[in-house]
Design an enzyme around this catalytic site. Structure first.
Site, mmCIF file in Angstrom:
data_model
loop_
_atom_site.group_PDB
_atom_site.id
_atom_site.type_symbol
_atom_site.label_atom_id
_atom_site.label_comp_id
_atom_site.label_asym_id
_atom_site.label_seq_id
_atom_site.Cartn_x
_atom_site.Cartn_y
_atom_site.Cartn_z
ATOM 1 N N ASN A 23 46.869 42.395 40.185
ATOM 2 C CA ASN A 23 46.221 42.431 38.865
ATOM 3 C C ASN A 23 46.959 43.308 37.858
ATOM 4 O OD1 ASN A 23 44.377 40.682 39.877
ATOM 5 N ND2 ASN A 23 42.667 42.119 39.960
ATOM 6 N N ARG A 91 43.091 32.519 36.747
ATOM 7 C CA ARG A 91 42.379 33.072 35.601
ATOM 8 C C ARG A 91 43.339 33.810 34.651
ATOM 9 N NH1 ARG A 91 37.669 33.174 32.585
ATOM 10 N NH2 ARG A 91 37.493 35.231 31.668
ATOM 11 N N CYS A 115 39.219 32.098 40.482
ATOM 12 C CA CYS A 115 38.068 32.124 41.385
ATOM 13 C C CYS A 115 36.801 31.757 40.636
ATOM 14 C CB CYS A 115 37.908 33.524 41.973
ATOM 15 S SG CYS A 115 39.164 33.931 43.188
ATOM 16 N N ARG A 120 32.593 32.413 33.357
ATOM 17 C CA ARG A 120 33.683 33.345 33.001
ATOM 18 C C ARG A 120 34.176 32.995 31.603
ATOM 19 N NH1 ARG A 120 37.625 34.533 38.104
ATOM 20 N NH2 ARG A 120 38.093 36.393 36.883
ATOM 21 N N PRO A 121 33.377 33.360 30.579
ATOM 22 C CA PRO A 121 33.768 33.013 29.215
ATOM 23 C C PRO A 121 35.001 33.798 28.763
ATOM 24 C CG PRO A 121 31.809 34.400 29.191
ATOM 25 C CD PRO A 121 32.118 34.114 30.638
ATOM 26 N N ILE A 122 35.641 33.332 27.680
ATOM 27 C CA ILE A 122 36.793 34.069 27.123
ATOM 28 C C ILE A 122 36.527 34.401 25.656
ATOM 29 C CG2 ILE A 122 38.567 33.237 28.716
ATOM 30 C CD1 ILE A 122 39.311 31.157 26.535
ATOM 31 N N ASP A 123 35.229 34.450 25.296
ATOM 32 C CA ASP A 123 34.872 34.713 23.899
ATOM 33 C C ASP A 123 35.441 36.036 23.385
ATOM 34 O OD1 ASP A 123 33.009 35.667 25.890
ATOM 35 O OD2 ASP A 123 31.741 36.378 24.263
ATOM 36 N N LEU A 124 35.483 37.062 24.229
ATOM 37 C CA LEU A 124 35.978 38.377 23.770
ATOM 38 C C LEU A 124 37.471 38.307 23.449
ATOM 39 C CD1 LEU A 124 34.069 40.650 26.344
ATOM 40 C CD2 LEU A 124 33.448 40.167 23.966
ATOM 41 N N ASP A 305 35.591 43.538 42.916
ATOM 42 C CA ASP A 305 36.518 42.896 43.851
ATOM 43 C C ASP A 305 36.353 43.413 45.284
ATOM 44 O OD1 ASP A 305 37.495 41.369 41.827
ATOM 45 O OD2 ASP A 305 39.503 42.238 41.793
ATOM 46 N N ILE A 327 28.887 42.691 37.553
ATOM 47 C CA ILE A 327 30.003 42.224 36.719
ATOM 48 C C ILE A 327 29.988 40.698 36.578
ATOM 49 C CG2 ILE A 327 32.507 42.279 36.364
ATOM 50 C CD1 ILE A 327 31.199 45.067 36.321
ATOM 51 N N ARG A 397 46.632 33.951 47.372
ATOM 52 C CA ARG A 397 46.714 34.286 45.938
ATOM 53 C C ARG A 397 46.752 35.799 45.732
ATOM 54 N NH1 ARG A 397 42.040 32.712 43.083
ATOM 55 N NH2 ARG A 397 43.217 33.750 41.465
HETATM 56 C C1 UD1 Z 1 39.739 40.955 36.156
HETATM 57 C C2 UD1 Z 1 40.367 40.852 37.524
HETATM 58 C C3 UD1 Z 1 39.325 40.502 38.551
HETATM 59 C C4 UD1 Z 1 38.183 41.495 38.508
HETATM 60 C C5 UD1 Z 1 37.646 41.627 37.084
HETATM 61 C C6 UD1 Z 1 36.613 42.733 36.940
HETATM 62 C C7 UD1 Z 1 42.605 40.106 37.088
HETATM 63 C C8 UD1 Z 1 43.595 39.009 37.226
HETATM 64 N N1 UD1 Z 1 41.364 39.816 37.491
HETATM 65 O O1 UD1 Z 1 39.207 39.685 35.856
HETATM 66 O O2 UD1 Z 1 39.948 40.543 39.842
HETATM 67 O O3 UD1 Z 1 37.155 41.027 39.350
HETATM 68 O O4 UD1 Z 1 38.723 41.941 36.182
HETATM 69 O O5 UD1 Z 1 37.122 43.942 37.387
HETATM 70 O O6 UD1 Z 1 42.919 41.204 36.679
HETATM 71 N N2 UD1 Z 1 33.519 38.399 29.963
HETATM 72 C C9 UD1 Z 1 32.929 37.812 28.880
HETATM 73 N N3 UD1 Z 1 33.726 37.356 27.869
HETATM 74 C C10 UD1 Z 1 35.077 37.475 27.898
HETATM 75 C C11 UD1 Z 1 35.681 38.092 29.016
HETATM 76 C C12 UD1 Z 1 34.869 38.546 30.044
HETATM 77 O O7 UD1 Z 1 31.704 37.673 28.806
HETATM 78 O O8 UD1 Z 1 35.750 37.043 26.961
HETATM 79 C C13 UD1 Z 1 32.672 38.868 31.072
HETATM 80 C C14 UD1 Z 1 32.947 38.075 32.373
HETATM 81 O O9 UD1 Z 1 32.237 36.875 32.392
HETATM 82 C C15 UD1 Z 1 32.483 39.043 33.411
HETATM 83 C C16 UD1 Z 1 32.860 40.404 32.813
HETATM 84 O O10 UD1 Z 1 33.031 40.187 31.410
HETATM 85 O O11 UD1 Z 1 31.099 38.965 33.559
HETATM 86 C C17 UD1 Z 1 34.123 41.003 33.392
HETATM 87 O O12 UD1 Z 1 35.202 40.123 33.177
HETATM 88 P P1 UD1 Z 1 36.684 40.656 32.986
HETATM 89 O O13 UD1 Z 1 36.706 42.147 33.066
HETATM 90 O O14 UD1 Z 1 37.248 40.004 31.788
HETATM 91 O O15 UD1 Z 1 37.403 40.082 34.277
HETATM 92 P P2 UD1 Z 1 38.774 39.329 34.352
HETATM 93 O O16 UD1 Z 1 39.757 39.936 33.428
HETATM 94 O O17 UD1 Z 1 38.539 37.868 34.332
#
Ligand code: UD1
Length: 418
Positions: A23, A91, A115, A120-124, A305, A327, A397
């Site tokens: 990561n 991701r 996974c 797992r939105p990407i709005d942020l 994790d 989370i 992975r």
């Molecule tokens: C990263 C890690 C993953 C770990 C996670 C939390 C990598 C490749 N993956 O995933 O192993 O489990 O951090 O420590 O580094 N969220 C939103 N909107 C967004 C982005 C996130 O609502 O735009 C929410 C997600 O749905 C989730 C939470 O924020 O509920 C945490 O997500 P995030 O910290 O972004 O995890 P990843 O970066 O996907």
């Protein structure tokens, strides 16, 4: 498809030399898209890293491996489109978005895979990049982004400390015009490692311990030599392998400061732990204790994790442990698999109740995701009899040769099939 055959019930004992953090490697490779030629050491050999190298080459940055080092060389050109096949493979492909807009002034991608841990939105990510001047159109899972005038600094507050969004913003802001203030940023060690890489490339970044990061964009990021931090989740996994088999495991090349919450839980369970420089040692106990209530939280809290992996340990401990997954909303897909081994676990929403102590027996199993797969393998190592574990491509992975490490510790585990 290859799978593991495990004959469980053996005590695991020995040393594991930790590989670099997946990561941390992935966002650093994304950042390399906009930096000069670099040498990145301690990069693990994982399928996700291979996907990132493929993406880099598509974007016009040549990337080749020499043992644990990845050498990136900028070429002229490259495409601002990441093929669906690569976007869908993991991701972290979304973390290339900021870099692409920065490099090309445009980007075309589809929604990322990875996974399945619930929504797992990407709005942020998107809202921050819009604040920095990107125009982004979403259409049926396809994203078309442009910033004809380039990206500029912004004052951004994250409503949740998303790791991926923090990484995207850091990379995009490093070469944007002006200053970006990022409030509510994630504080995971992998973020610190990305900042160290960008600073090595001439980035002007300062981070407060409260999660505020100030990034003053520079006109050009040169290359650097960087060593990726050790993988704290792989480290926690092998320590749990020692705990669950009443064994004794020593990690080499570990960063104990990144493992503190996991070490605290294993100590609470009755394991002996000791830190000596880059070595972390654990000795199990035949009567592991229940853990009370384990809640996942952003760093420095207990990592999501590690939730599935510690749950496997709780399943062989005496008494009841309650897990609260804060989370991700769908991160209990490993539980039906653990139940097949005899684990007594019930779930309601974000809460899982583990009644430990019952004997585990081998069973046909399936990896449901990367860390859930690791949990299933560990539980099978502790169970009496034979288990066959399918779907181990998930494990590849995130763990370099997991079966070789477990076999070197004395485990009876082989990979068969293709
Ligand atoms: C990263 C890690 C993953 C770990 C996670 C939390 C990598 C490749 N993956 O995933 O192993 O489990 O951090 O420590 O580094 N969220 C939103 N909107 C967004 C982005 C996130 O609502 O735009 C929410 C997600 O749905 C989730 C939470 O924020 O509920 C945490 O997500 P995030 O910290 O972004 O995890 P990843 O970066 O996907």
């Amino acid at each position: 498809m290859s799978h593991y055959i495990i004959n469980g019930g053996r005590r695991l004992e020995g040393t594991v030399r930790l590989h670099g953090a997946k990561n941390a490697t992935l966002p650093i490779l994304a950042a390399a898209t906009i930096c000069g030629d670099s040498v990145i050491a301690n990069c693990p050999c994982l399928t996700d890293v291979e996907v990132a190298l493929d993406i880099l080459r598509h974007l016009g940055c040549d990337a080749r491996r020499e043992e644990d080092r990845i050498i990136t060389t900028q070429t002229v050109g490259g495409s601002c489109v990441i093929p669906d096949r690569l976007m869908g493979a993991m991701r972290s492909s979304i973390v290339f978005l900021g870099a692409m807009i920065s490099r090309f002034g445009c980007a075309q991608v589809t929604l990322p895979g990875g996974c399945e841990l619930g929504s797992r939105p990407i709005d942020l990510h998107l809202s921050a990049l819009r604040q920095m001047g990107a125009e982004i159109h979403e259409d049926c899972g396809a994203l078309r982004c442009s910033a004809p005038q380039g990206l500029h600094g912004a004052d951004i507050t994250l409503s949740f400390p998303s790791v991926g969004a923090t990484e995207n913003i850091l990379i995009a802001a490093a070469a944007a015009k002006g200053e970006t203030i990022l409030r509510g940023a994630a504080r995971e060690p992998e973020i610190g490692d990305l900042i160290a890489f960008l600073k090595g490339c001439g980035g002007d970044i300062s981070a407060d311990i409260d999660g505020t990061i100030c990034i003053r964009g520079v006109s050009q990021l040169h290359g650097t030599s960087h060593r990726v931090i050790p993988d704290r989740i792989a480290g926690g996994t092998y320590l749990c392998a020692g705990a669950i088999t009443n064994g004794e495991v020593e990690l080499e090349e570990a960063e104990a400061a990144h493992l503190l919450s996991t070490l605290a839980w294993l100590h609470n369970a009755g394991c002996r732990v000791n830190v000596n420089g880059r070595k972390v040692w654990l000795r199990g106990t035949p009567r592991l204790r229940e853990l009370g209530m384990v809640k996942t939280a952003p760093y420095p809290g207990f990592p999501t994790d590690m939730q599935a992996i510690l749950m496997a340990v709780a399943a062989v401990a005496q008494g009841t442990t309650v897990f609260v997954e804060n989370i991700f909303d769908g991160r209990y897909r490993h539980i039906p698999e653990l139940r097949k081994l005899g684990c007594d676990i019930s779930v309601q929403g974000r809460v899982a109740v583990v009644n430990g102590g019952g004997p585990l027996h081998g069973a046909p199993l399936r990896c449901t995701d990367l860390r859930g797969g690791a949990a299933v393998v560990l539980a099978a190592m502790a169970a009496e009899g034979e288990s066959q574990v399918e779907g181990i491509y998930h494990i590849d992975r995130g763990y370099e040769c997991m079966e070789q490490h477990l076999a070197a510790l004395g485990g009876d585990i082989i990979r068969t099939g293709r």
